[in-house]
Design a protein around this motif. Structure first.
Motif, PDB file in Angstrom:
ATOM      1  N   GLY A 160     -51.684  34.376  88.781  1.00 56.96           N
ATOM      2  CA  GLY A 160     -51.997  34.171  87.326  1.00 56.96           C
ATOM      3  C   GLY A 160     -51.697  32.846  87.036  1.00 56.96           C
ATOM      4  O   GLY A 160     -52.425  32.857  85.509  1.00 56.96           O
ATOM      5  N   SER A 161     -51.752  31.828  87.399  1.00 49.66           N
ATOM      6  CA  SER A 161     -51.769  30.609  86.915  1.00 49.66           C
ATOM      7  C   SER A 161     -52.758  29.416  87.651  1.00 49.66           C
ATOM      8  O   SER A 161     -52.515  29.563  88.424  1.00 49.66           O
ATOM      9  N   MET A 162     -53.302  28.791  86.321  1.00 47.99           N
ATOM     10  CA  MET A 162     -54.307  28.125  86.900  1.00 47.99           C
ATOM     11  C   MET A 162     -53.724  26.644  87.879  1.00 47.99           C
ATOM     12  O   MET A 162     -54.755  25.915  88.453  1.00 47.99           O
ATOM     13  N   LYS A 163     -52.302  26.565  86.734  1.00 43.64           N
ATOM     14  CA  LYS A 163     -52.179  24.761  87.619  1.00 43.64           C
ATOM     15  C   LYS A 163     -50.547  25.479  87.629  1.00 43.64           C
ATOM     16  O   LYS A 163     -50.169  25.432  86.487  1.00 43.64           O
ATOM     17  N   VAL A 164     -50.279  24.638  88.468  1.00 44.24           N
ATOM     18  CA  VAL A 164     -48.671  24.775  88.601  1.00 44.24           C
ATOM     19  C   VAL A 164     -47.785  23.386  89.062  1.00 44.24           C
ATOM     20  O   VAL A 164     -48.419  23.063  90.437  1.00 44.24           O
TER      21      VAL A 164
ATOM     22  N   GLU B 170     -49.272  26.744  84.090  1.00 41.66           N
ATOM     23  CA  GLU B 170     -50.315  26.927  82.761  1.00 41.66           C
ATOM     24  C   GLU B 170     -51.260  27.877  83.431  1.00 41.66           C
ATOM     25  O   GLU B 170     -52.447  28.523  84.069  1.00 41.66           O
ATOM     26  N   ARG B 171     -51.207  28.814  81.760  1.00 40.89           N
ATOM     27  CA  ARG B 171     -52.438  29.913  82.120  1.00 40.89           C
ATOM     28  C   ARG B 171     -53.672  29.657  81.143  1.00 40.89           C
ATOM     29  O   ARG B 171     -53.287  29.703  79.855  1.00 40.89           O
ATOM     30  N   LYS B 172     -54.450  30.269  80.955  1.00 39.62           N
ATOM     31  CA  LYS B 172     -55.345  30.575  79.825  1.00 39.62           C
ATOM     32  C   LYS B 172     -55.591  32.179  79.528  1.00 39.62           C
ATOM     33  O   LYS B 172     -55.681  32.837  80.561  1.00 39.62           O
ATOM     34  N   ILE B 173     -55.595  32.041  77.938  1.00 44.27           N
ATOM     35  CA  ILE B 173     -55.966  33.306  77.594  1.00 44.27           C
ATOM     36  C   ILE B 173     -56.766  33.497  76.501  1.00 44.27           C
ATOM     37  O   ILE B 173     -56.575  32.017  75.957  1.00 44.27           O
ATOM     38  N   VAL B 174     -57.245  34.151  76.088  1.00 47.86           N
ATOM     39  CA  VAL B 174     -58.367  34.280  75.255  1.00 47.86           C
ATOM     40  C   VAL B 174     -57.795  35.593  73.996  1.00 47.86           C
ATOM     41  O   VAL B 174     -57.273  36.750  74.745  1.00 47.86           O
ATOM     42  N   TYR B 175     -58.477  35.530  73.549  1.00 46.64           N
ATOM     43  CA  TYR B 175     -57.421  36.169  72.027  1.00 46.64           C
ATOM     44  C   TYR B 175     -58.187  36.502  70.371  1.00 46.64           C
ATOM     45  O   TYR B 175     -58.077  35.400  70.366  1.00 46.64           O
TER      46      TYR B 175
ATOM     47  N   VAL C 130     -54.555  27.113  75.697  1.00 43.95           N
ATOM     48  CA  VAL C 130     -53.429  27.088  77.136  1.00 43.95           C
ATOM     49  C   VAL C 130     -52.198  27.003  77.151  1.00 43.95           C
ATOM     50  O   VAL C 130     -51.836  26.679  76.214  1.00 43.95           O
ATOM     51  N   LEU C 131     -51.619  28.451  77.513  1.00 38.58           N
ATOM     52  CA  LEU C 131     -50.065  28.449  77.207  1.00 38.58           C
ATOM     53  C   LEU C 131     -49.418  27.571  78.069  1.00 38.58           C
ATOM     54  O   LEU C 131     -49.503  28.007  79.500  1.00 38.58           O
ATOM     55  N   LYS C 132     -48.717  27.132  77.641  1.00 38.63           N
ATOM     56  CA  LYS C 132     -47.701  26.371  78.606  1.00 38.63           C
ATOM     57  C   LYS C 132     -46.460  27.059  79.035  1.00 38.63           C
ATOM     58  O   LYS C 132     -45.617  27.418  77.827  1.00 38.63           O
ATOM     59  N   TYR C 133     -45.614  27.348  79.776  1.00 42.93           N
ATOM     60  CA  TYR C 133     -44.237  28.234  80.359  1.00 42.93           C
ATOM     61  C   TYR C 133     -43.971  26.811  81.190  1.00 42.93           C
ATOM     62  O   TYR C 133     -44.160  26.454  81.829  1.00 42.93           O
TER      63      TYR C 133
ATOM     64  N   LYS D 180     -48.184  25.728  73.037  1.00 45.75           N
ATOM     65  CA  LYS D 180     -49.812  26.475  73.041  1.00 45.75           C
ATOM     66  C   LYS D 180     -50.971  25.362  73.168  1.00 45.75           C
ATOM     67  O   LYS D 180     -51.018  24.849  71.623  1.00 45.75           O
ATOM     68  N   ASP D 181     -51.495  25.266  73.806  1.00 48.58           N
ATOM     69  CA  ASP D 181     -53.129  24.516  73.390  1.00 48.58           C
ATOM     70  C   ASP D 181     -53.515  24.552  72.842  1.00 48.58           C
ATOM     71  O   ASP D 181     -54.600  25.623  74.089  1.00 48.58           O
ATOM     72  N   VAL D 182     -54.451  24.945  71.877  1.00 47.41           N
ATOM     73  CA  VAL D 182     -55.743  25.967  71.532  1.00 47.41           C
ATOM     74  C   VAL D 182     -57.314  24.857  72.184  1.00 47.41           C
ATOM     75  O   VAL D 182     -57.202  23.704  71.555  1.00 47.41           O
ATOM     76  N   ILE D 183     -57.795  25.238  73.011  1.00 47.75           N
ATOM     77  CA  ILE D 183     -59.029  24.681  73.463  1.00 47.75           C
ATOM     78  C   ILE D 183     -60.629  24.955  72.444  1.00 47.75           C
ATOM     79  O   ILE D 183     -61.114  24.123  72.693  1.00 47.75           O
ATOM     80  N   ASN D 184     -60.324  26.539  72.069  1.00 44.87           N
ATOM     81  CA  ASN D 184     -61.315  26.229  71.681  1.00 44.87           C
ATOM     82  C   ASN D 184     -61.086  28.134  70.030  1.00 44.87           C
ATOM     83  O   ASN D 184     -60.626  28.791  70.370  1.00 44.87           O
TER      84      ASN D 184
END
Length: 401
Positions: free
Chosen positions: A106-110, A199-204, A241-244, A252-256
């Motif tokens: 489920g990650s965009m980047k590792v 890194e995982r992108k989330i929308v909430y 984008v959540l960084k684990y 947590k980096d808010v991109i929009n």
């Protein structure tokens, strides 16, 4: 014939020597040509990496008829420190990829947060570890335990292993202050050498807090306030984008952010009237006012307020804005409300059947604070109303309008 043979006794041997020499030269030439053709024809890219073209890493295999790579020990170097050495580069790469794979779901980047390098080792004395041993050391999943003995305490164990009591409790969440012989405690936990960032992108949906706007009101005393318009939070859609770090949320980096509903301000009126001015009070009962007992001496004692006739459960109103400093049962008064209006003025409302406010509440002039009743010392439903200045009862009629 005989003479001819005798005149050249080495002719036969000479021919043989020349023949042998020719065959040797021919064989050597063919061998060299074969070697050149073979070397040109082989796919050297299969044996040489772009990082290292040295022949020292290869040997010619007679059985396979080609150059083959020689396995050389490869160290995994993390942030400049040689952590573990495996038998070859392939094993080292497999270990690193296996660690990354555990966090890919489920990650965009590792990737590794650390500076990780693979370095070939020349020393023959280096310790070669297996893939399993390397994973265990890099992931830090090993723990050291201790079996509790007679007379052990958590304090003595913490001293023995140079750790704090807090660390013991963290490593052993189920442990209390009481331990028993034979109990197994964790006393050391190896932390991961590598930090894997995923890194995982989330929308909430998220709330937008409303603001509170204060406006001045010259008709209210400086210690009073009231809400003119209730505030309401807004709503927004957030993409982040959540960084684990090793599976635990770290950043947590808010991109929009997209606003769906704007917030509404809460508007509060704040009194500005000078507290030093003598207060002007409203009657605590509406309608026709009937005073059944006035302020002053009655039956040899001071009647500290006035009694105002009313029907059972009629509303009792605050004579002025202020803060509730008491709301409860008081001997003689029954259910009683006390409101502090500032500058030393406090009003009392006694014998209520029900209280509608509690201690600490802010009330406005004319706000319902209780219901008329017959609690305490009373012969019928009415409101006992007092005004006190700096704790001393004064005649309420001086302030009522």
């Amino acid at each position: 014939m005989d003479n001819e043979d005798k005149s050249n006794p080495f002719s036969c041997n000479l021919i043989k020597k020349v023949s042998i020499k020719r065959r040797f030269i021919l064989t050597a030439t063919l061998t060299i040509l074969f070697a050149v053709v073979f070397y040109i024809g082989i796919d050297k890219s299969a044996f040489f990496s772009t990082e290292d073209q040295s022949l020292n890493h290869f040997a010619y295999s007679v059985e396979q008829g080609r150059f083959v790579r020689i396995d050389r020990p490869t160290a995994i170097v993390v942030d400049g420190f040689n952590v573990v050495t495996l038998k070859n580069r392939e094993d080292a790469l497999w270990v690193l990829n296996d660690i990354l794979d555990k966090y890919k779901n489920g990650s965009m980047k590792v990737y590794f947060k650390n500076d990780v390098k693979l370095v070939e080792v020349d020393s023959p004395a280096v310790k070669i570890e297996t893939v399993g041993e390397a994973l265990k050391k890099l992931e830090g999943d090993d723990v050291e335990t201790y079996t509790v003995k007679d007379h052990d305490t958590l304090w003595s164990i913490s001293r023995k292993f140079s750790i704090s009591l807090d660390d013991i409790y963290k490593l052993n969440p189920m442990v209390t202050t009481t331990i028993f012989k034979g109990q197994i405690l964790k006393v050391k936990e190896l932390k991961p050498v590598l930090t894997v960032v995923s890194e995982r992108k989330i929308v909430y949906m998220d709330d937008i807090p409303h603001e509170t706007v204060y406006q001045k009101d010259g008709d209210m005393f400086a210690n009073a306030s009231k809400v003119v318009a209730n505030g309401e939070d807004g709503v927004k859609i957030v993409t982040a984008v959540l960084k684990y770090y090793n599976g635990q949320i770290s950043e947590k980096d808010v991109i929009n952010e997209e606003v769906v509903k704007d917030p509404a301000d809460e508007i509060v009126s704040v009194g500005t009237k000078n507290l030093s001015t003598a207060i002007a009070l409203d009657y605590p009962i509406r309608g026709h006012i009937v005073i059944t007992s006035r302020y002053g001496q009655r039956w040899g004692r001071l009647h500290a307020g006035i009694d105002i006739a009313a029907s059972m459960n009629d509303p009792i109103y605050a004579a002025d804005g202020g803060t509730v400093v008491f709301a409860g049962w008081e001997n003689g008064y029954g259910n009683l409300v006390e409101v502090d209006h500032g500058n030393g003025y406090v009003t009392y409302y006694g014998h209520a059947s029900k209280l509608l406010v509690k201690k600490g509440d802010k009330v406005n002039k004319g706000q319902e604070i209780a219901l008329v009743g017959m609690t305490g010392n009373t012969t019928g439903p009415h409101v006992h109303f007092e005004v006190r200045k700096n704790g001393v009862p004064v005649n309420p009629m001086m302030y009522l309008k």
